[in-house]
Design a protein around this motif. Structure first.
Motif, PDB file in Angstrom:
ATOM      1  N   GLN A 187      11.715 -57.624  49.402  1.00  0.00           N
ATOM      2  CA  GLN A 187      11.258 -56.403  48.737  1.00  0.00           C
ATOM      3  C   GLN A 187      10.749 -56.663  47.323  1.00  0.00           C
ATOM      4  OE1 GLN A 187      14.939 -54.190  49.354  1.00  0.00           O
ATOM      5  NE2 GLN A 187      13.950 -52.917  50.898  1.00  0.00           N
ATOM      6  N   LEU A 188      10.987 -57.861  46.805  1.00  0.00           N
ATOM      7  CA  LEU A 188      10.591 -58.175  45.435  1.00  0.00           C
ATOM      8  C   LEU A 188       9.406 -59.129  45.352  1.00  0.00           C
ATOM      9  CD1 LEU A 188      14.081 -58.533  43.696  1.00  0.00           C
ATOM     10  CD2 LEU A 188      12.396 -56.746  43.330  1.00  0.00           C
ATOM     11  N   THR A 189       8.780 -59.438  46.478  1.00  0.00           N
ATOM     12  CA  THR A 189       7.634 -60.333  46.430  1.00  0.00           C
ATOM     13  C   THR A 189       6.451 -59.707  47.156  1.00  0.00           C
ATOM     14  OG1 THR A 189       6.827 -62.574  46.902  1.00  0.00           O
ATOM     15  CG2 THR A 189       8.273 -61.578  48.547  1.00  0.00           C
ATOM     16  N   SER A 190       5.272 -59.961  46.626  1.00  0.00           N
ATOM     17  CA  SER A 190       4.044 -59.524  47.296  1.00  0.00           C
ATOM     18  C   SER A 190       3.039 -60.664  47.334  1.00  0.00           C
ATOM     19  CB  SER A 190       3.441 -58.312  46.569  1.00  0.00           C
ATOM     20  OG  SER A 190       3.095 -58.665  45.234  1.00  0.00           O
ATOM     21  N   ALA A 191       3.553 -61.900  47.255  1.00  0.00           N
ATOM     22  CA  ALA A 191       2.664 -63.063  47.154  1.00  0.00           C
ATOM     23  C   ALA A 191       1.783 -63.209  48.388  1.00  0.00           C
ATOM     24  CB  ALA A 191       3.492 -64.331  46.924  1.00  0.00           C
ATOM     25  N   MET A 192       2.346 -63.008  49.585  1.00  0.00           N
ATOM     26  CA  MET A 192       1.544 -63.169  50.797  1.00  0.00           C
ATOM     27  C   MET A 192       0.452 -62.103  50.904  1.00  0.00           C
ATOM     28  SD  MET A 192       2.692 -63.425  54.818  1.00  0.00           S
ATOM     29  CE  MET A 192       3.838 -62.068  54.675  1.00  0.00           C
ATOM     30  N   PRO A 193       0.760 -60.808  50.767  1.00  0.00           N
ATOM     31  CA  PRO A 193      -0.332 -59.824  50.792  1.00  0.00           C
ATOM     32  C   PRO A 193      -1.357 -60.062  49.693  1.00  0.00           C
ATOM     33  CG  PRO A 193       1.804 -58.739  51.049  1.00  0.00           C
ATOM     34  CD  PRO A 193       2.082 -60.161  50.700  1.00  0.00           C
ATOM     35  N   GLN A 194      -0.910 -60.556  48.534  1.00  0.00           N
ATOM     36  CA  GLN A 194      -1.840 -60.822  47.442  1.00  0.00           C
ATOM     37  C   GLN A 194      -2.805 -61.944  47.814  1.00  0.00           C
ATOM     38  OE1 GLN A 194      -1.469 -59.097  44.338  1.00  0.00           O
ATOM     39  NE2 GLN A 194      -3.390 -59.960  43.641  1.00  0.00           N
ATOM     40  N   GLU A 195      -2.292 -62.991  48.466  1.00  0.00           N
ATOM     41  CA  GLU A 195      -3.163 -64.085  48.913  1.00  0.00           C
ATOM     42  C   GLU A 195      -4.221 -63.581  49.886  1.00  0.00           C
ATOM     43  OE1 GLU A 195      -1.826 -67.851  50.367  1.00  0.00           O
ATOM     44  OE2 GLU A 195      -0.028 -67.816  49.109  1.00  0.00           O
ATOM     45  N   VAL A 196      -3.785 -62.784  50.836  1.00  0.00           N
ATOM     46  CA  VAL A 196      -4.720 -62.290  51.855  1.00  0.00           C
ATOM     47  C   VAL A 196      -5.765 -61.391  51.216  1.00  0.00           C
ATOM     48  CG1 VAL A 196      -4.923 -60.955  53.981  1.00  0.00           C
ATOM     49  CG2 VAL A 196      -2.985 -62.503  53.668  1.00  0.00           C
ATOM     50  N   LEU A 197      -5.334 -60.525  50.293  1.00  0.00           N
ATOM     51  CA  LEU A 197      -6.280 -59.630  49.628  1.00  0.00           C
ATOM     52  C   LEU A 197      -7.305 -60.426  48.823  1.00  0.00           C
ATOM     53  CD1 LEU A 197      -7.197 -56.787  48.845  1.00  0.00           C
ATOM     54  CD2 LEU A 197      -5.515 -56.854  46.977  1.00  0.00           C
ATOM     55  N   ARG A 198      -6.856 -61.449  48.099  1.00  0.00           N
ATOM     56  CA  ARG A 198      -7.786 -62.247  47.308  1.00  0.00           C
ATOM     57  C   ARG A 198      -8.775 -62.980  48.212  1.00  0.00           C
ATOM     58  NH1 ARG A 198      -8.185 -64.099  42.150  1.00  0.00           N
ATOM     59  NH2 ARG A 198      -6.252 -63.032  41.621  1.00  0.00           N
ATOM     60  N   ALA A 199      -8.285 -63.528  49.313  1.00  0.00           N
ATOM     61  CA  ALA A 199      -9.183 -64.221  50.242  1.00  0.00           C
ATOM     62  C   ALA A 199     -10.194 -63.247  50.833  1.00  0.00           C
ATOM     63  CB  ALA A 199      -8.372 -64.884  51.351  1.00  0.00           C
ATOM     64  N   ARG A 200      -9.733 -62.069  51.207  1.00  0.00           N
ATOM     65  CA  ARG A 200     -10.628 -61.070  51.787  1.00  0.00           C
ATOM     66  C   ARG A 200     -11.688 -60.626  50.773  1.00  0.00           C
ATOM     67  NH1 ARG A 200     -13.964 -58.963  54.300  1.00  0.00           N
ATOM     68  NH2 ARG A 200     -13.847 -57.008  55.444  1.00  0.00           N
ATOM     69  N   ALA A 201     -11.248 -60.385  49.528  1.00  0.00           N
ATOM     70  CA  ALA A 201     -12.198 -59.949  48.495  1.00  0.00           C
ATOM     71  C   ALA A 201     -13.201 -61.047  48.175  1.00  0.00           C
ATOM     72  CB  ALA A 201     -11.442 -59.532  47.239  1.00  0.00           C
ATOM     73  N   SER A 202     -12.775 -62.305  48.249  1.00  0.00           N
ATOM     74  CA  SER A 202     -13.690 -63.402  47.921  1.00  0.00           C
ATOM     75  C   SER A 202     -14.815 -63.528  48.939  1.00  0.00           C
ATOM     76  CB  SER A 202     -12.915 -64.722  47.829  1.00  0.00           C
ATOM     77  OG  SER A 202     -12.568 -65.209  49.111  1.00  0.00           O
TER      78      SER A 202
END
Length: 822
Positions: A187-202
């Motif tokens: 509940q205290l990490t969002s590293a995986m969704p953040q990686e996917v979002l950055r890859a998708r936005a790129s």
């Protein structure tokens, strides 16, 4: 006619009596599970008597002849007040929610089974030190003693929710407590969704524009990353966006949205910066609001002395609190503790994947998920050397996973030799800053910033294991990496000594608001995505405004609702709108805009619940960011729920050409940032008029910024939701020290859903003058007067005494429970 009327009257009276009888029966059954706090119980598992004194706020003060007996008493008290909450958290970690809730939680269970948090917890029990294993066993025995008491005395199944769902409760085990710690890490990490979002936005943006919309925290610049598309040339740039988790079958998912991952505030003042001559510490961890709160106040009288503060039901320790000699507070580090690895599947044998040494077999096993009112579902779980395989339906991974590949998750919390609870247990016994820092060396996850204060000094230490990455890792942990390349793989964890640390700062003040804590370059950087760049600005001013601080000044800082963000952004976005244009007639959009600008021009940035300006400002920023990004990002724009102050500042200052976002790509003309600011304000005022009324002066931020403490299971059930949910008008906002993070989506986008469920201020000059409070109440029972009794104090900014004086606890006790060895 008269006869018909008499019969209709009789039928109405009969139906009314039946309904009343039914309601009274339901109330009687539900009330059976209200615990009697003035009772004596003979229980198995104790070596001596235990006394649980519940003070006027129902905070249990637990006394026993030994530490194991005290932990037994804590387990008993937790189960008395929060048995349903503990059961649901355990089932979440186990991936067994569907046994209670049916198919709607199936995908959540599947995700947790794939991660295997519970398997890692079971494996970690043997790695705890002897004292911690004893404490875990005693705590579990205390929980089970209350469950046995409920069953033997027919006490309403322990919680009213068990009348609606299966009443079967498995005995509590030591692994269950470790599993809840791991659930908190999730509940205290969002590293995986953040990686996917950055890859998708790129895939949709140039590197320059990607730096705008997903900016680095101000500080040392980051070397350029490869474009994700360059790693997979055949991956389409416009792959359909997989809907967000809540929209395709998840329910009760413990993974937070990127903007709703853990946050918090904690700060401390050394004795020479304290008016009373002793150290001060303030702590208010931010988590999702719920009814009841995730936090539970308790005092434990251990062999080394009393400790008091915030516990989490299911975990036998004080996570945020103090003893008579030491205070500690925690904030979320935001460490990049997760990496997504793209694994290539052998086209000739789908049971294999590519490794640095060639094709190897997946570790494979099957898991059966039992589903209420449906057939069991068998899930094939696969694992690579990097971690468990996550199917593409999770977190939009399908958008960035090429054909013939799968995504695997590496995460520190999946460590099967996790000694985090042993470390945390040592923290409760520490007497000095040095002892506390040494005690936390083996802490793994979640990664936390630990702020400490003893009687003579203050200190800060980041605790938690940081992945050791190669400097040659191409994605730098920011986008998914190729799993078969050795340079991308983790190389263990970094030494504890390398975790950032501050002892006795020259200024005499230290603190953290999830802000950037180090400028170390990759790979020793901790993270690129720090949680705060705004609250820290206001905190620095408040700390520097006074030569010495008091308990009251620390309280004022905790409750501060001035938005540095509003003060800094409004002059930028409204620079060409304020005090310009001709007078407009009442009732016209132009006049409404002018009135809004007049209000904002005279506003000091205070996000007070009684003011109209915060609502106008928040609605404007929301519409502005949507206008800026919607044409470039298309459906991906829906992933950005909250305005990013750094992004908006970059755009309006035209940093590295960021003003290009202001031009609407699909239109023939070239729009300016002033054009978009004006259009967004008009749209915001239309939205406000439709939802809150057109009279701007009568608006209240608190009417939109309602704190939503929802029951995790019954919060959406008609009628029941009015009983189990708690609603409060609140001040604060996304970027204030008194943080009230808004949900950002839906018909009520400014609802407060993520805030400080616990607040504490500790004065080491006079420890018993310390204070704390919860956002709801101690009890998880909706019929208890302690279900929400602390909530109004919390909303007003009041606290209750945080004293270790046993006589003060007894003076106005709501009950004293005696536990006697059987």
């Amino acid at each position: 006619m008269a006869r018909t009327f008499r019969w209709l009257l009789r039928i109405f009276v009969a139906v009314s009596l039946l309904a009343l009888t039914g309601a009274m029966g339901i109330y009687w059954l539900a009330a059976r599970s209200l615990p009697d706090y003035d009772a004596t119980h003979e229980v198995a598992g104790l070596t001596g008597p235990v006394e649980i004194v519940r003070d006027h706020a129902n905070v249990p003060h637990i006394f026993g002849d030994s530490d194991p007996d005290v932990f037994f008493g804590l387990g008993f008290a937790h189960a008395q007040d929060r048995l349903w909450q503990m059961t649901v958290m355990r089932r979440t970690a186990q991936g067994r929610l569907s046994e209670l809730f049916g198919a709607r939680t199936l995908r959540t269970d599947e995700l947790l089974r794939r991660m295997d948090l519970y398997g890692a917890a079971v494996a970690s029990v043997a790695d705890q030190d002897a004292a911690t294993r004893t404490a875990l066993e005693a705590y579990a025995a205390g929980v089970n003693a209350w469950i046995d008491t409920v069953n033997e005395d027919a006490l309403g199944r322990g919680a009213p929710e068990f009348f609606l769902f299966t009443p079967e409760i498995q005995p509590w085990r030591p692994a269950d407590s470790i599993a809840i710690v791991k659930l908190m890490a999730l509940q205290l990490t969002s590293a995986m969704p953040q990686e996917v979002l950055r890859a998708r936005a790129s895939l949709a943006l140039s590197p320059e524009r990607l730096r705008d919309i997903l900016p680095d925290a101000p500080g040392t610049p980051v070397t350029a990353l490869p474009q994700y598309g360059s790693l997979f040339p055949n991956l389409p740039a416009n792959t359909p966006l997989v809907p967000r988790d809540g929209e395709h079958g998840y329910a009760m998912l413990p993974v937070p949205e990127i903007d709703l991952a853990g946050a918090s505030n904690a700060w401390a003042a050394a004795p020479d910066r304290s008016a009373a001559g002793g150290s001060l510490l303030a702590s208010d961890p931010h988590l999702g609001l719920s009814a009841p709160s995730i936090w539970y106040l308790a005092r434990l009288e251990l062999d080394t002395g009393g400790v008091i503060g915030g516990t989490i039901p299911g975990i036998p320790m004080v996570l945020n609190g103090r003893s008579d000699a030491l205070g500690w507070g925690i904030t979320a580090t935001g460490m990049d503790d997760q990496d997504v690895f793209i694994e290539e599947v052998n086209p000739a044998d789908p049971a294999q994947y590519r490794s640095p040494r060639g094709w190897v077999d997946f570790e494979t096993r099957r898991s059966i998920i039992r589903v209420k009112d449906a057939a069991p579902v068998t899930v094939e779980l696969r694992r690579t050397q990097n971690g468990p395989v996550m199917p593409g339906g999770h977190f939009g991974l399908a958008n960035v996973t090429p054909p013939g590949h799968v995504a695997a998750l590496a995460w520190t919390a999946l460590d099967r030799d996790d000694r985090s609870l042993s470390a945390a247990m040592g923290l409760m016994h520490a007497r000095t800053v040095d002892e506390a820092i040494d005690a936390m060396e083996d802490f793994v996850a979640p990664a936390l910033n630990l702020t400490l204060a003893d009687r003579s000094e203050i200190g800060f230490k980041m605790v938690g294991k940081q992945p050791a990455r190669s400097a040659d890792q191409r994605g730098q942990g920011r986008i998914p990496s190729l799993g078969w390349q050795m340079a991308n793989r983790w190389q263990g964890t970094l030494p504890y000594a390398e975790n950032p640390e501050v002892r006795e700062p020259a200024s005499g003040i230290l603190g953290n608001t999830n802000n950037k804590i180090t400028d170390r370059p990759f790979p020793n950087h901790i993270t690129f995505d720090w949680g705060d760049t705004q609250r820290i600005q206001r905190w620095q001013k408040l700390m520097q405004d006074r030569q010495v601080h008091t308990r009251e000044s620390f309280i004022d800082a905790q409750l501060d609702t001035v938005s540095f963000t509003a003060r800094s952004l409004l002059p930028l976005i409204a620079a060409d709108l304020w005090f310009t244009g001709e007078a407009a007639e009442d009732g016209t959009p132009e006049r409404q805009r002018q009135r809004a600008l007049e209000l904002l021009a005279n506003w000091n940035g205070e996000m007070n619940e009684h003011l109209p300006e915060p609502l106008i400002y928040a609605a404007w920023l929301r519409q502005l960011q949507t206008r800026l990004i919607r044409d470039e990002l298309g459906p991906l724009a829906a992933e950005f729920h909250h305005p990013d102050p750094i992004f908006i500042e970059r755009v309006f200052r035209d940093i590295d050409g960021a003003s290009a976002w202001c031009d609407v790509v699909q239109s023939a003309i070239t729009e300016t940032c002033t054009d978009l600011a004006r259009i967004a304000l008009d749209e915001a005022l239309i939205w406000i008029g439709e939802n809150h009324g057109r009279a701007l002066e009568s608006l209240r931020w608190g009417d939109a910024h309602i704190a939503r403490h929802d029951h995790a299971v019954l919060g959406d059930v008609p009628v029941l939701k009015w009983i189990v949910n708690i609603r409060q008008s609140t001040s604060g906002g996304d970027n204030t020290l008194q943080r009230g993070q808004t949900i950002g989506t839906g018909p009520e986008p400014f609802a407060n859903v993520h805030a400080a469920g616990y607040r504490g201020v500790y004065d080491l000059a006079d420890p018993d003058s310390s204070l704390f409070v919860l956002a709801t109440g101690q009890s998880g029972h909706p019929l208890s007067r302690h279900y929400d009794d602390l909530g109004e104090l919390w909303r007003r900014g009041d606290y209750i005494p945080m004293s270790l004086d046993p006589e003060l606890a007894r003076a106005a006790a709501v009950g004293v429970t005696e536990l006697i060895p059987e």
